[in-house]
Design an enzyme around this catalytic site. Structure first.
Site, PDB file in Angstrom:
ATOM      1  N   TYR A  57       0.865  -1.182   0.000  1.00  0.00           N
ATOM      2  CA  TYR A  57       0.000   0.000   0.000  1.00  0.00           C
ATOM      3  C   TYR A  57       0.902   1.233   0.000  1.00  0.00           C
ATOM      4  O   TYR A  57       1.995   1.206   0.575  1.00  0.00           O
ATOM      5  CB  TYR A  57      -0.922   0.009   1.224  1.00  0.00           C
ATOM      6  N   GLU A  58       0.443   2.311  -0.626  1.00  0.00           N
ATOM      7  CA  GLU A  58       1.344   3.431  -0.879  1.00  0.00           C
ATOM      8  C   GLU A  58       1.789   4.168   0.381  1.00  0.00           C
ATOM      9  O   GLU A  58       2.683   4.997   0.322  1.00  0.00           O
ATOM     10  CB  GLU A  58       0.735   4.405  -1.890  1.00  0.00           C
TER      11      GLU A  58
END
Lengths: 263, 285
Positions: A57-58
């Protein structure tokens, strides 16, 4: 038109969409996950046929395995279960730009037949009718991940002939548009909607309906799509969800609802 | 050299009308209490910088304190759109808002370049993307070695960076655990840095040796504000208050309701109120 393009079976169109998306992921994939349907699909894949898939996930969490779905990309549960958590600049420089991610999973407010995505504005950029959140990580996810999967519910408002703003580049106006820009990655290769699985035709870059979900018809697909859809020579039927897939997804959703205090 | 101050002192001495300021935090450790102090002090004409402007930027914009926003994703995380920000962009209420829009990769690289003392950030980005056409601050450079054309954006160098962290030592060293976001880069890129913390401890004995993110001489002021990130979260202290984010969507939907909420929960409140706000989501003593 109703919110949900209903398929009359003992599972919902939404569930079919998520499960069809989960099936597209493999055990060796390293996947950049967006919130919402992509997150559900990636975690169903991890909990069924792809236990070793790497989810990123960023917010910087790498190799995360949340027990419930996060409400945002920075939820604590992602960090608690991650192999490592890195800073955001490192995420974008080393991991995404460095070419370490095989699949980027994106949603769209507006999408065209060539996989170009708009999440920036409806209307004119300087005087927008609706100001949307913007690109976030998507412009570079679209160019740096090995390939891009897109998932969204079909609607004429969302799947349009021409998007108002190119937040993330897909195949431009088709053909060899990516090559001309110097992009070595594949771009959008798969679109999973609540009615069908679409694959990108290699020569034109256009989405083509490869399979219809159980109960869905060509007419429904056409009526809920803003462009004239192309169908493959042989359109398959998407296999319905297995008992395990459906149970896994529903359990995940139930745990998520319990954890976030809403049913 | 870090000095320990009250929040009101730390803000009034370091943030001035017309400054550019980055309140950073990536879902985690968002400095809500510090932003509320800025609103109470009415410090305006600000240029706000942040990768993911969320509720606090909606509040600062809705209160008319912001002239420009530099950002890459403006949403209420996990909920939807920012309604006060939209009102400013779409209708100019309460005042027009200038925007400079980038992607996450651009912002992250621009902070890093600022921290590194460079004038620009270079990265492989924006290929085929529309933002490069509407934002004149996105340009390109040609690599002198390979000939590849790369994206270039100016580095970010805020007048002030404001962050929230779990711990400071008595010396002023700052510790962050969990999702670290872009806070270190924002602080090192800024001229001045204000840090609010959950607690001040004698030292970091027994803590993982890599957890100190900012040594004391990189920070200007530290204020202890337990619960200061609410309704975002502080890993190890309290969880994200998702209900508050959902509730914000309704508060922000209406101009009058928004103003009444701000009056009650920000203008007439104090930094001490944050402790009570996290009582129900607290996970540690």
């Amino acid at each position: 038109m109703t919110e949900q393009n209903f398929i009359p079976q003992d599972f919902t169109a939404d569930e079919m969409m998520t499960i069809a998306a989960a099936r597209a992921l493999g055990n060796d994939d390293v996947c950049f996950v967006g919130i919402g349907a992509p997150s559900a699909a990636c975690n169903v894949a991890r909990l069924t046929h792809a236990p070793d898939i790497t989810l990123i996930y960023e917010s910087g969490t790498i190799g995360t395995a949340p027990d419930v779905l996060p409400l945002s990309i920075g939820d604590g549960i992602l960090c608690e279960t991650a192999v490592t958590t890195v800073s955001v600049p490192e995420m974008f420089r080393y991991w995404l730009q460095g070419g370490r991610i095989t699949i980027g999973f994106l949603g769209a407010a507006q999408l065209d037949r060539f996989g170009n995505i708009n999440t920036t504005v409806i209307g004119d950029y300087a005087k927008p009718k609706t100001r949307l959140p913007g690109g976030g990580g998507a412009p570079e996810i679209a160019s740096s991940c090995g390939q891009i999967f897109i998932t969204m519910k079909q609607s004429k408002r969302g799947m349009v002939e021409k998007i108002d703003f190119v937040t993330s580049f897909g195949h431009g106006e088709g053909g060899k548009a990516r090559e001309k820009l110097g992009l070595a990655t594949k771009g959008p290769t798969l679109l999973i909607t609540d009615l069908a699985v679409w694959k990108t035709a290699p020569e034109s870059g256009e989405f083509v309906v490869a399979s219809l979900h159980p109960g869905a018809t060509r007419e429904q697909v056409t009526e809920t799509c803003g462009w004239t859809p192309r169908f493959a020579e042989t359109v398959e039927e998407t296999p319905p969800p297995s008992e395990l897939e459906l149970k896994t997804l529903r359990d995940l959703k139930a745990r998520t609802a319990a954890a976030h205090g809403k049913a | 050299m870090a000095v320990f101050q009250s929040l009101s002192q730390a803000i009034s001495e370091n943030l001035h009308t017309g400054d550019s300021v980055a309140f950073e935090g990536f879902t985690h450790l968002i400095p809500h209490a510090a932003a509320h102090e800025v609103i109470r002090q009415g410090i305006g004409e600000l240029t706000l910088i942040r990768m993911t402007p969320d509720v606090i930027y909606d509040q600062l914009i809705g209160m008319g304190l912001v002239k420009k926003l530099i950002f890459s994703y403006a949403g209420n995380p996990g909920v939807g759109l920012l309604r006060r920000l939209r009102d400013a962009v779409e209708n100019g209420w309460p005042q027009p808002l200038e925007i400079e829009e980038h992607s996450h990769a651009a912002m992250a690289n621009a902070y890093e370049a600022g921290a590194a003392g460079l004038p620009l950030a270079v990265f492989r980005g924006y290929k085929g993307a529309g933002l490069a056409k509407v934002n004149p601050r996105i340009k390109s450079v040609t690599c002198p070695f390979s000939g590849e054309v790369l994206a270039a954006v100016p580095s970010l160098r805020p007048d002030v960076a404001v962050i929230h962290a779990q711990k400071a030592s008595k010396k002023g060293d700052v510790l962050i655990e969990g999702i670290v976001g872009v806070q270190k880069e924002a602080v090192l890129a800024a001229k001045r840095a204000v840090v609010t913390v959950e607690e001040v401890v004698d030292d970091f004995a027994g803590v993982h040796p890599n957890s100190c993110v900012l040594p004391h001489w990189t920070v200007t002021a530290i204020a202890q504000v337990p619960g200061g990130a609410h309704p975002s979260y502080a890993h190890g202290y309290y969880e994200r208050d998702n209900q508050s984010y959902l509730a914000w969507d309704e508060v922000a939907a209406d101009r009058e309701r928004f103003q009444a909420w701000m009056q009650e929960n920000v203008i007439a409140a104090t930094p001490e109120d944050f402790t009570a706000r996290v009582a129900k989501v607290r996970t540690a003593k």
